[in-house]
Each structure stands twice: as C-alpha cells, then as structure tokens.
Design a protein around this motif. Structure first.
Motif, PDB file in Angstrom:
ATOM      1  N   THR A  93       0.854  -1.188   0.000  1.00 45.97           N
ATOM      2  CA  THR A  93       0.000   0.000   0.000  1.00 45.97           C
ATOM      3  C   THR A  93       0.891   1.240   0.000  1.00 45.97           C
ATOM      4  O   THR A  93       1.831   1.336   0.793  1.00 45.97           O
ATOM      5  CB  THR A  93      -0.918   0.026   1.236  1.00 45.97           C
ATOM      6  OG1 THR A  93      -1.683  -1.191   1.285  1.00 45.97           O
ATOM      7  CG2 THR A  93      -1.855   1.214   1.201  1.00 45.97           C
ATOM      8  N   LYS A 115      -2.685  17.223   0.228  1.00 45.68           N
ATOM      9  CA  LYS A 115      -3.656  16.131   0.312  1.00 45.68           C
ATOM     10  C   LYS A 115      -2.894  14.815   0.244  1.00 45.68           C
ATOM     11  O   LYS A 115      -1.775  14.751  -0.291  1.00 45.68           O
ATOM     12  CB  LYS A 115      -4.670  16.216  -0.832  1.00 45.68           C
ATOM     13  CG  LYS A 115      -4.052  16.252  -2.220  1.00 45.68           C
ATOM     14  CD  LYS A 115      -5.097  16.525  -3.282  1.00 45.68           C
ATOM     15  CE  LYS A 115      -4.440  16.684  -4.670  1.00 45.68           C
ATOM     16  NZ  LYS A 115      -5.422  17.010  -5.718  1.00 45.68           N
ATOM     17  N   ILE A 129      -2.808  10.940  -1.112  1.00 47.64           N
ATOM     18  CA  ILE A 129      -3.350  10.112  -2.173  1.00 47.64           C
ATOM     19  C   ILE A 129      -3.007   8.646  -1.905  1.00 47.64           C
ATOM     20  O   ILE A 129      -1.842   8.292  -1.690  1.00 47.64           O
ATOM     21  CB  ILE A 129      -2.786  10.518  -3.552  1.00 47.64           C
ATOM     22  CG1 ILE A 129      -3.050  12.015  -3.810  1.00 47.64           C
ATOM     23  CG2 ILE A 129      -3.383   9.662  -4.656  1.00 47.64           C
ATOM     24  CD1 ILE A 129      -4.517  12.393  -3.848  1.00 47.64           C
ATOM     25  N   LEU A 130      -4.009   7.802  -1.893  1.00 47.32           N
ATOM     26  CA  LEU A 130      -3.820   6.361  -1.759  1.00 47.32           C
ATOM     27  C   LEU A 130      -3.656   5.751  -3.151  1.00 47.32           C
ATOM     28  O   LEU A 130      -4.431   6.071  -4.064  1.00 47.32           O
ATOM     29  CB  LEU A 130      -5.039   5.743  -1.053  1.00 47.32           C
ATOM     30  CG  LEU A 130      -5.060   4.224  -0.901  1.00 47.32           C
ATOM     31  CD1 LEU A 130      -3.942   3.750   0.012  1.00 47.32           C
ATOM     32  CD2 LEU A 130      -6.424   3.770  -0.386  1.00 47.32           C
ATOM     33  N   ASP A 131      -2.638   4.915  -3.301  1.00 48.30           N
ATOM     34  CA  ASP A 131      -2.344   4.260  -4.580  1.00 48.30           C
ATOM     35  C   ASP A 131      -2.151   5.298  -5.691  1.00 48.30           C
ATOM     36  O   ASP A 131      -2.899   5.346  -6.669  1.00 48.30           O
ATOM     37  CB  ASP A 131      -3.481   3.298  -4.953  1.00 48.30           C
ATOM     38  CG  ASP A 131      -3.139   2.425  -6.173  1.00 48.30           C
ATOM     39  OD1 ASP A 131      -1.943   2.320  -6.513  1.00 48.30           O
ATOM     40  OD2 ASP A 131      -4.077   1.897  -6.794  1.00 48.30           O
ATOM     41  N   SER A 190      -5.377   3.846  -8.643  1.00 47.68           N
ATOM     42  CA  SER A 190      -6.681   4.509  -8.503  1.00 47.68           C
ATOM     43  C   SER A 190      -6.575   5.965  -8.069  1.00 47.68           C
ATOM     44  O   SER A 190      -7.493   6.754  -8.279  1.00 47.68           O
ATOM     45  CB  SER A 190      -7.550   3.752  -7.497  1.00 47.68           C
ATOM     46  OG  SER A 190      -6.938   3.763  -6.207  1.00 47.68           O
ATOM     47  N   ALA A 191      -5.456   6.317  -7.431  1.00 52.01           N
ATOM     48  CA  ALA A 191      -5.212   7.701  -6.981  1.00 52.01           C
ATOM     49  C   ALA A 191      -6.411   8.251  -6.202  1.00 52.01           C
ATOM     50  O   ALA A 191      -6.995   9.271  -6.552  1.00 52.01           O
ATOM     51  CB  ALA A 191      -4.883   8.596  -8.166  1.00 52.01           C
ATOM     52  N   THR A 192      -6.751   7.576  -5.106  1.00 50.07           N
ATOM     53  CA  THR A 192      -7.893   7.971  -4.281  1.00 50.07           C
ATOM     54  C   THR A 192      -7.456   8.973  -3.225  1.00 50.07           C
ATOM     55  O   THR A 192      -6.538   8.695  -2.444  1.00 50.07           O
ATOM     56  CB  THR A 192      -8.506   6.739  -3.578  1.00 50.07           C
ATOM     57  OG1 THR A 192      -8.857   5.764  -4.572  1.00 50.07           O
ATOM     58  CG2 THR A 192      -9.733   7.126  -2.774  1.00 50.07           C
ATOM     59  N   GLU A 193      -8.095  10.121  -3.196  1.00 45.36           N
ATOM     60  CA  GLU A 193      -7.761  11.112  -2.176  1.00 45.36           C
ATOM     61  C   GLU A 193      -8.410  10.729  -0.856  1.00 45.36           C
ATOM     62  O   GLU A 193      -9.614  10.453  -0.791  1.00 45.36           O
ATOM     63  CB  GLU A 193      -8.233  12.508  -2.598  1.00 45.36           C
ATOM     64  CG  GLU A 193      -7.878  13.576  -1.564  1.00 45.36           C
ATOM     65  CD  GLU A 193      -8.270  14.981  -2.010  1.00 45.36           C
ATOM     66  OE1 GLU A 193      -8.229  15.903  -1.152  1.00 45.36           O
ATOM     67  OE2 GLU A 193      -8.622  15.163  -3.196  1.00 45.36           O
ATOM     68  N   LEU A 194      -7.609  10.701   0.199  1.00 44.67           N
ATOM     69  CA  LEU A 194      -8.129  10.353   1.516  1.00 44.67           C
ATOM     70  C   LEU A 194      -8.791  11.555   2.172  1.00 44.67           C
ATOM     71  O   LEU A 194      -8.404  12.705   1.935  1.00 44.67           O
ATOM     72  CB  LEU A 194      -7.007   9.845   2.422  1.00 44.67           C
ATOM     73  CG  LEU A 194      -6.307   8.544   2.015  1.00 44.67           C
ATOM     74  CD1 LEU A 194      -5.274   8.162   3.059  1.00 44.67           C
ATOM     75  CD2 LEU A 194      -7.313   7.421   1.818  1.00 44.67           C
ATOM     76  N   GLU A 195      -9.767  11.284   2.992  1.00 47.29           N
ATOM     77  CA  GLU A 195     -10.396  12.346   3.772  1.00 47.29           C
ATOM     78  C   GLU A 195      -9.325  12.975   4.653  1.00 47.29           C
ATOM     79  O   GLU A 195      -8.513  12.271   5.268  1.00 47.29           O
ATOM     80  CB  GLU A 195     -11.529  11.743   4.612  1.00 47.29           C
ATOM     81  CG  GLU A 195     -12.458  12.760   5.238  1.00 47.29           C
ATOM     82  CD  GLU A 195     -11.928  13.261   6.564  1.00 47.29           C
ATOM     83  OE1 GLU A 195     -12.005  14.480   6.816  1.00 47.29           O
ATOM     84  OE2 GLU A 195     -11.415  12.441   7.345  1.00 47.29           O
ATOM     85  N   THR A 219     -10.215   4.296   3.599  1.00 45.83           N
ATOM     86  CA  THR A 219     -11.206   4.995   2.769  1.00 45.83           C
ATOM     87  C   THR A 219     -12.631   4.847   3.298  1.00 45.83           C
ATOM     88  O   THR A 219     -13.571   5.368   2.691  1.00 45.83           O
ATOM     89  CB  THR A 219     -11.152   4.461   1.321  1.00 45.83           C
ATOM     90  OG1 THR A 219     -11.364   3.040   1.333  1.00 45.83           O
ATOM     91  CG2 THR A 219      -9.811   4.774   0.684  1.00 45.83           C
TER      92      THR A 219
END
Length: 358
Positions: free
Chosen positions: A214, A236, A238-240, A244-249, A338
């Motif tokens: 991860t 910010k 970013i996960l992965d 997927s480049a998911t922005e975390l809260e 997430t």
C-alpha cells in the motif's frame, strides 16, 4: 509641667526607636531564614548543564542516562533512546534552580518530602561516570514534594542542610511514564525526533505486509484563495498514486500519518533478540520518506494473536515492543483508510493516540 512632658516625649521616642530596631532585626532574621538565591553559582551551573551523564533514583529504581555518539540514551534500559529535550530541560532546571530556603535542619526534611521513601535523587555525572567507581558525581539533588497550587517543588543539594522551594517542578517529568514499567525521560515515539525535525515529516509512506503493498503520497494542493476554508491543509494524501489515486479524507489522513510519526511502544528490548522475534524476515515493513534525509524504516517481527509485536528501527538501532493493536493500526487494509465514518465518529488512530496521552 514642661519637664514631665519632655521626659514623656523622650520615652515615646525611645520606644519608637526600639520598635524600629526590633522590626529590623525580625526582618533580617526572616530574610536570613528564608533567603532568596540560587543553588549553584553561574560558573557551576554552566558546567553542570553540559555534562554527559546523569542518574535518577526513586524507591529502589535506578536509571542511568548518557550520551552515546551524541544521542541521549537510557544506559540501564537496553540503551533506549531518551528524550533529548526532556533530559536537557532537567539538567537546566537543576543547574539553574533558584528559590527560597524554607528550612535548614535534617529534622524538618520529611515535612518537605526529603529523607522519605518517595524522595527522588538526581545525580549529574561527569565524563568518567562509567569508569569511576563513585560514578563521577559532580552534583546531586534530592527532590521532595511538589508544591500545591504552583509549579515548584522542594529540593536539597547534597552536602548542604538547606531545603529550598524552587520555582520549577523537577518531580513531574521524572514520575511520568510512557507505559507501565518504563523508565522516565524516554523518547515518546519509535520515530526518532531528530528524523522528524530534520525531514519535516513523511511525504510518502509504503506499507508492505505479505504480498500486500500500500502506498500513500502527499501532494501539494493548488489552493484558490477564494475557496480557502478554515483549517484547510495545503496538501492532500493520495492512496495508490500510481493506480486509482484515491484522495483520503483530510482528517483520516492526518490521523493515520500522525499515528505513524508518533507511534507508541510498551517496551525496549535487547537488540540481540532480533532474530528470535522474527526480524530476520519481517512480516511487515513501513517506510516513511521525508523531503530530505534517509527514509525511516519500521520492520515488524512475527505476531501471535494479542501478544505484543517486536519492531526494529534501524535509524536508532533500537528493538521496540508495540501492542498488538498498535501493529494492526500501522498496517491497515486500504478499505479501512477509505471507509466512510458517521458524523462525530472518531477514527481509530486518533482514539489510540488519545489513550496513550492520558
């Protein structure tokens, strides 16, 4: 008629002078009894605060601290990293202590917490602390009761009878423990404070556990002044980032990264036990990269249910033991990061840190 009046006036004047003299003598006696001053001269203080070793004794416990290659460590506890700021604050507090003398006999000492089982003793030692049979003690302070309602405590310098009330509480940091059984004055986290200060904190985190990898990456945020909100961070997480480049809260990201940077521990072990505890082939590693300097690698040994897990930190050459829950929170599944939480729900990393800070 005039003569008696003159005699009376002279008598009143004599009484007034006598009263003034008695008041002055009482003031001098009070000042002498409760004199204000410092425990050490300026030259002594400067010398003491630069010494490389100290010893702390309380109720049968004795802990030795010293500088090893420029870093403060608890020599009597597997050379555990010590909190350099806390150690220096203690040295400064002792060397620069000033206050008022409250008593000057041994008979009065127990009333101030001196000569009792709860008396703390701190010895400042010179460079021959380990070689000298007597410990190369340059000064020793007995620390008694903390003063109620103010930041201060009662102390006595070895070799002198006076008991002082000083304006700083030297007792509190020596009674504070990060976890039961640990000595005082230890580094508060497995992450060396020097790494955090020099690098400014993590900007990339890689978690590897078994076949799962991860990655989290911190990216600067392009902020429009018109869209700025109170408390909004200029970055910010970013996960992965390569997928997927998911922005975390923001709150979750801050809690998780803050947890890793302030990771608590329950014990420090002999480094010779590394292989025994599964660190020849770590079951999980966490790599924190800062903008500058070498990465900080946290390597975890084998886990066994709810039992604590060994953690090797090469940056400080230290073998820690962390709680099983701490290990779980260090290496969460991506879905845990997430997950959508209900309003007011506290994330597990914030809750865990709060529990250690109580």
């Amino acid at each position: 008629m005039i003569r008696p009046l003159v005699t009376l006036a002279v008598f009143v004047l004599v009484l007034a002078l006598l009263d003034t003299w008695l008041a002055a003598r009482e003031t001098r006696a009070r000042d002498e009894q409760h004199r204000v001053g410092t425990l050490f001269s300026r030259a002594e203080a400067e010398k003491l605060r630069q010494q490389p070793a100290l010893r702390v004794e309380l109720a049968g416990e004795s802990h030795s601290y010293g500088r090893v290659e420029g870093v403060w460590r608890c020599l009597s506890y597997n050379k555990a990293p010590a909190d350099a700021r806390a150690v220096q604050a203690l040295l400064d507090g002792i060397a620069q202590a000033e206050g008022i003398v409250h008593a000057d006999t041994s008979a009065e000492a127990p009333a101030f917490g001196i000569n009792t089982p709860r008396t703390l003793k701190v010895s400042i030692q010179g460079p021959r602390a380990m070689q000298d049979r007597s410990g190369d003690v340059l000064a020793m302070l007995e620390i008694g009761l903390a003063e109620a309602g103010r930041e201060g405590c009662f102390v006595r310098k070895k070799g002198t009878p006076e008991i002082w009330s000083i304006a700083s509480d030297l007792r509190a940091p020596l009674e504070r423990r990060l976890a039961p059984g640990l000595p005082p004055l230890l580094e508060p986290s497995v992450s060396p404070s020097s790494w955090l200060e020099q690098g400014g904190g993590a900007v990339r985190i890689t978690l590897v556990r078994g076949t799962t990898r991860t990655v989290l990456e911190r990216r600067d945020r392009e902020l429009d002044p018109a869209e700025m909100q109170p408390g909004m961070l200029p970055w910010k997480w970013i996960l992965d980032p390569a997928g997927s480049a998911t922005e975390l809260e923001a709150g979750v990201a801050s809690s998780f990264t803050g947890f890793l940077e302030r990771l608590p521990y329950v014990a420090v072990l002999d480094p010779a036990r590394k292989e025994e505890l599964g660190l020849a082939a770590p079951q999980a590693t966490i790599t924190l990269e800062a903008r500058t300097g070498a990465p900080l690698v946290l390597a975890f040994g084998k886990s066994d249910g709810d039992k604590p897990v060994a953690l090797w930190v090469a940056a400080s050459s230290t073998l820690y033991l962390v709680a099983a829950q701490t290990f779980s929170l260090c290496s969460p599944e991506p879905g845990m990061l997430t997950a959508v939480r209900a309003e007011g729900e506290v994330d597990p990393w914030s809750a865990a840190l709060r529990a250690t800070e109580r």
